[in-house]
Scaffold this active site. Structure first.
Site, PDB file in Angstrom:
ATOM      1  N   GLY A 107       0.659  -1.402  -0.507  1.00 47.62           N
ATOM      2  CA  GLY A 107       0.132  -0.088  -0.496  1.00 47.62           C
ATOM      3  C   GLY A 107       0.698   1.365   0.078  1.00 47.62           C
ATOM      4  O   GLY A 107       0.260   2.298  -0.394  1.00 47.62           O
ATOM      5  N   GLU A 110       2.121   1.973  -3.286  1.00 45.30           N
ATOM      6  CA  GLU A 110       0.636   1.433  -3.642  1.00 45.30           C
ATOM      7  C   GLU A 110       0.033   3.791  -3.679  1.00 45.30           C
ATOM      8  O   GLU A 110      -0.678   4.336  -4.441  1.00 45.30           O
ATOM      9  CB  GLU A 110      -0.958   1.124  -3.994  1.00 45.30           C
ATOM     10  N   GLU A 130       2.893  -8.446  -1.442  1.00 46.52           N
ATOM     11  CA  GLU A 130       2.199  -9.025  -0.942  1.00 46.52           C
ATOM     12  C   GLU A 130       1.845  -9.887  -1.467  1.00 46.52           C
ATOM     13  O   GLU A 130       1.711 -10.985  -0.264  1.00 46.52           O
ATOM     14  CB  GLU A 130       0.253  -8.614  -1.415  1.00 46.52           C
TER      15      GLU A 130
HETATM   16  N1  CAA Z   1       1.546  -3.772   8.921  1.00 49.95           N
HETATM   17  C1  CAA Z   1       1.803  -3.676  10.422  1.00 49.95           C
HETATM   18  N2  CAA Z   1       3.380  -3.734  10.408  1.00 49.95           N
HETATM   19  C2  CAA Z   1       4.005  -3.339   9.685  1.00 49.95           C
HETATM   20  C3  CAA Z   1       4.744  -3.387   8.626  1.00 49.95           C
HETATM   21  C4  CAA Z   1       3.448  -3.669   7.744  1.00 49.95           C
HETATM   22  N3  CAA Z   1       2.516  -3.538   6.698  1.00 49.95           N
HETATM   23  N4  CAA Z   1       4.800  -2.744   8.454  1.00 49.95           N
HETATM   24  C5  CAA Z   1       6.394  -3.426   9.523  1.00 49.95           C
HETATM   25  N5  CAA Z   1       5.800  -3.123  10.099  1.00 49.95           N
HETATM   26  C6  CAA Z   1       6.106  -3.828  11.992  1.00 49.95           C
HETATM   27  C7  CAA Z   1       6.809  -4.767  12.538  1.00 49.95           C
HETATM   28  O1  CAA Z   1       5.853  -5.953  12.946  1.00 49.95           O
HETATM   29  C8  CAA Z   1       7.342  -4.848  12.915  1.00 49.95           C
HETATM   30  O2  CAA Z   1       6.057  -4.291  14.554  1.00 49.95           O
HETATM   31  P1  CAA Z   1       7.500  -4.721  16.204  1.00 49.95           P
HETATM   32  O3  CAA Z   1       8.672  -4.074  16.212  1.00 49.95           O
HETATM   33  O4  CAA Z   1       5.942  -4.147  16.667  1.00 49.95           O
HETATM   34  O5  CAA Z   1       7.662  -6.804  15.345  1.00 49.95           O
HETATM   35  C9  CAA Z   1       8.000  -3.004  12.419  1.00 49.95           C
HETATM   36  O6  CAA Z   1       7.340  -2.292  11.234  1.00 49.95           O
HETATM   37  C10 CAA Z   1       9.425  -3.053  11.701  1.00 49.95           C
HETATM   38  O7  CAA Z   1       8.917  -3.715  11.157  1.00 49.95           O
HETATM   39  P2  CAA Z   1      10.563  -5.063  11.111  1.00 49.95           P
HETATM   40  O8  CAA Z   1      10.959  -5.590  12.145  1.00 49.95           O
HETATM   41  O9  CAA Z   1       9.896  -6.210  10.210  1.00 49.95           O
HETATM   42  O10 CAA Z   1      12.148  -4.019   9.799  1.00 49.95           O
HETATM   43  P3  CAA Z   1      12.993  -4.996   8.859  1.00 49.95           P
HETATM   44  O11 CAA Z   1      13.607  -4.172   8.440  1.00 49.95           O
HETATM   45  O12 CAA Z   1      13.490  -5.976   9.736  1.00 49.95           O
HETATM   46  O13 CAA Z   1      11.991  -5.259   7.917  1.00 49.95           O
HETATM   47  C11 CAA Z   1      10.483  -4.818   6.209  1.00 49.95           C
HETATM   48  C12 CAA Z   1      11.203  -4.233   7.063  1.00 49.95           C
HETATM   49  C13 CAA Z   1      10.971  -5.522   4.829  1.00 49.95           C
HETATM   50  C14 CAA Z   1       9.615  -3.563   4.979  1.00 49.95           C
HETATM   51  C15 CAA Z   1       9.040  -5.697   6.780  1.00 49.95           C
HETATM   52  O14 CAA Z   1       9.035  -5.213   7.861  1.00 49.95           O
HETATM   53  C16 CAA Z   1       8.326  -5.394   5.874  1.00 49.95           C
HETATM   54  O15 CAA Z   1       7.865  -7.275   4.880  1.00 49.95           O
HETATM   55  N6  CAA Z   1       6.953  -5.295   6.510  1.00 49.95           N
HETATM   56  C17 CAA Z   1       6.275  -6.231   5.267  1.00 49.95           C
HETATM   57  C18 CAA Z   1       5.858  -4.860   3.836  1.00 49.95           C
HETATM   58  C19 CAA Z   1       4.575  -5.994   3.753  1.00 49.95           C
HETATM   59  O16 CAA Z   1       4.491  -7.259   3.077  1.00 49.95           O
HETATM   60  N7  CAA Z   1       3.793  -4.443   2.855  1.00 49.95           N
HETATM   61  C20 CAA Z   1       2.283  -5.116   2.354  1.00 49.95           C
HETATM   62  C21 CAA Z   1       1.164  -5.085   3.133  1.00 49.95           C
HETATM   63  S1  CAA Z   1      -0.021  -5.669   2.733  1.00 49.95           S
HETATM   64  C22 CAA Z   1      -0.856  -4.427   1.661  1.00 49.95           C
HETATM   65  O17 CAA Z   1      -0.059  -3.501   1.894  1.00 49.95           O
HETATM   66  C23 CAA Z   1      -2.703  -4.500   1.012  1.00 49.95           C
HETATM   67  C24 CAA Z   1      -2.327  -3.377  -0.197  1.00 49.95           C
HETATM   68  O18 CAA Z   1      -2.655  -3.203  -1.496  1.00 49.95           O
HETATM   69  C25 CAA Z   1      -2.886  -2.541   0.418  1.00 49.95           C
END
Ligand code: CAA
Length: 256
Positions: A107, A110, A130
């Protein structure tokens, strides 16, 4: 608890900053509600001509808040209708400049693509990961990314979660320009300040016409553009702009 977004108005620019640093600016329902409402207020506010939407130097946004969605059912997703809110961003008439540094994922990518100009720091990383959590983009990623960078690159990003860096994004046509990370916001602000001095109606109709390019067949788009072009002859700024050119002086645009 701190506010999920911060906003301020400076020199005709409405600046909105995503502010959930502990979760990499994950776009919670509450954040999106406040963001869209603030964008709409800025759009109504005559003191604002251009909007800048920024993350922090560390991160733009790591996507929709996964914790908001993890246990949702089809019915609850349907009822919360969260993407209807995103649709409202499309209707903002003032130009929106995204100042992106760090991750712009899911997102987050996006959201950047809902903006009109994307200034990226050299640390920016764009992705639609995703697929890694069992879904596909839901806020326009498959459509806007494909239009921005083409089918084959979009396929790799959406089907295999490939991230692209700022330079690739620039080469692929996803971002407007890349700047050193310490300038990600000042560069966006500089563009915004320059644009804020432009004739307001032309600024908004230019945006409207470009957005139509991805929706209309060419012949209809050209016709649409021509009508908007003629319409601008009803503005004082058109008279001032052309007169100033002929009189070899700088125009003073009043936004009328
Ligand atoms: N939602 C909720 N929490 C999130 C998040 C998300 N999208 N991305 C990161 N966080 C949180 C983590 O859970 C973590 O929280 P805690 O400290 O409480 O555990 C904090 O942010 C820090 O994140 P990381 O420890 O994972 O940090 P990192 O540097 O190791 O990794 C990252 C960074 C690669 C961005 C990884 O956080 C990640 O893969 N995040 C998710 C990315 C993702 O999948 N985005 C798509 C979401 S779905 C969507 O967006 C649908 C749509 O089309 C609208």
């Amino acid at each position: 608890m701190s506010e999920p977004i911060l906003s301020e108005i400076t020199d005709g620019i409405g600046v909105i900053t995503l502010n959930r640093p502990n979760v990499l600016n994950a776009l919670s329902l509450d954040l999106m509600k406040q963001l869209v409402e603030t964008l709409e207020q800025f759009d109504e506010n005559d003191d604002i001509r251009v909007i800048v939407l920024a993350g922090s130097e560390k991160v733009w946004a790591a996507g929709a808040d996964i914790k908001d969605m993890a246990d949702a059912s089809v019915v609850s997703m349907h009822q919360r209708n969260q993407f209807a809110r995103w649709e409202r961003i499309k209707r903002i008439r003032k130009p929106i400049i995204a100042a992106v540094s760090g991750y712009a994922l899911g997102g987050g990518c996006e959201l950047a693509m809902h903006c009109d100009i994307i200034v990226a720091s050299e640390t920016a990383k764009f992705g639609q990961p995703e697929i890694n959590i069992g879904v596909i983009p839901g806020a326009g990623g498959t459509q806007r990314l494909t239009r921005a960078i083409g089918k084959y690159r979009a396929m790799e990003m959406v089907l295999n979660g490939r991230f692209i860096d700022a330079k690739e994004a620039e080469r692929f046509g996803l971002v407007s320009r890349v700047v050193p990370k310490e300038h990600y916001l000042s560069a966006a602000m500089a563009i915004a300040k320059q644009m804020a001095r432009r004739p307001t109606v032309a600024l908004q109709l230019g945006k409207e016409a470009i957005l139509k390019a991805s929706e209309l067949p060419l012949s209809e788009g050209l016709e649409y553009e021509r009508k908007l072009f003629y319409m601008l002859f009803a503005t004082e700024d058109q008279k001032e702009g052309m007169r100033a050119f002929i009189e070899k002086r700088k125009p003073v645009f009043e936004g009328k």
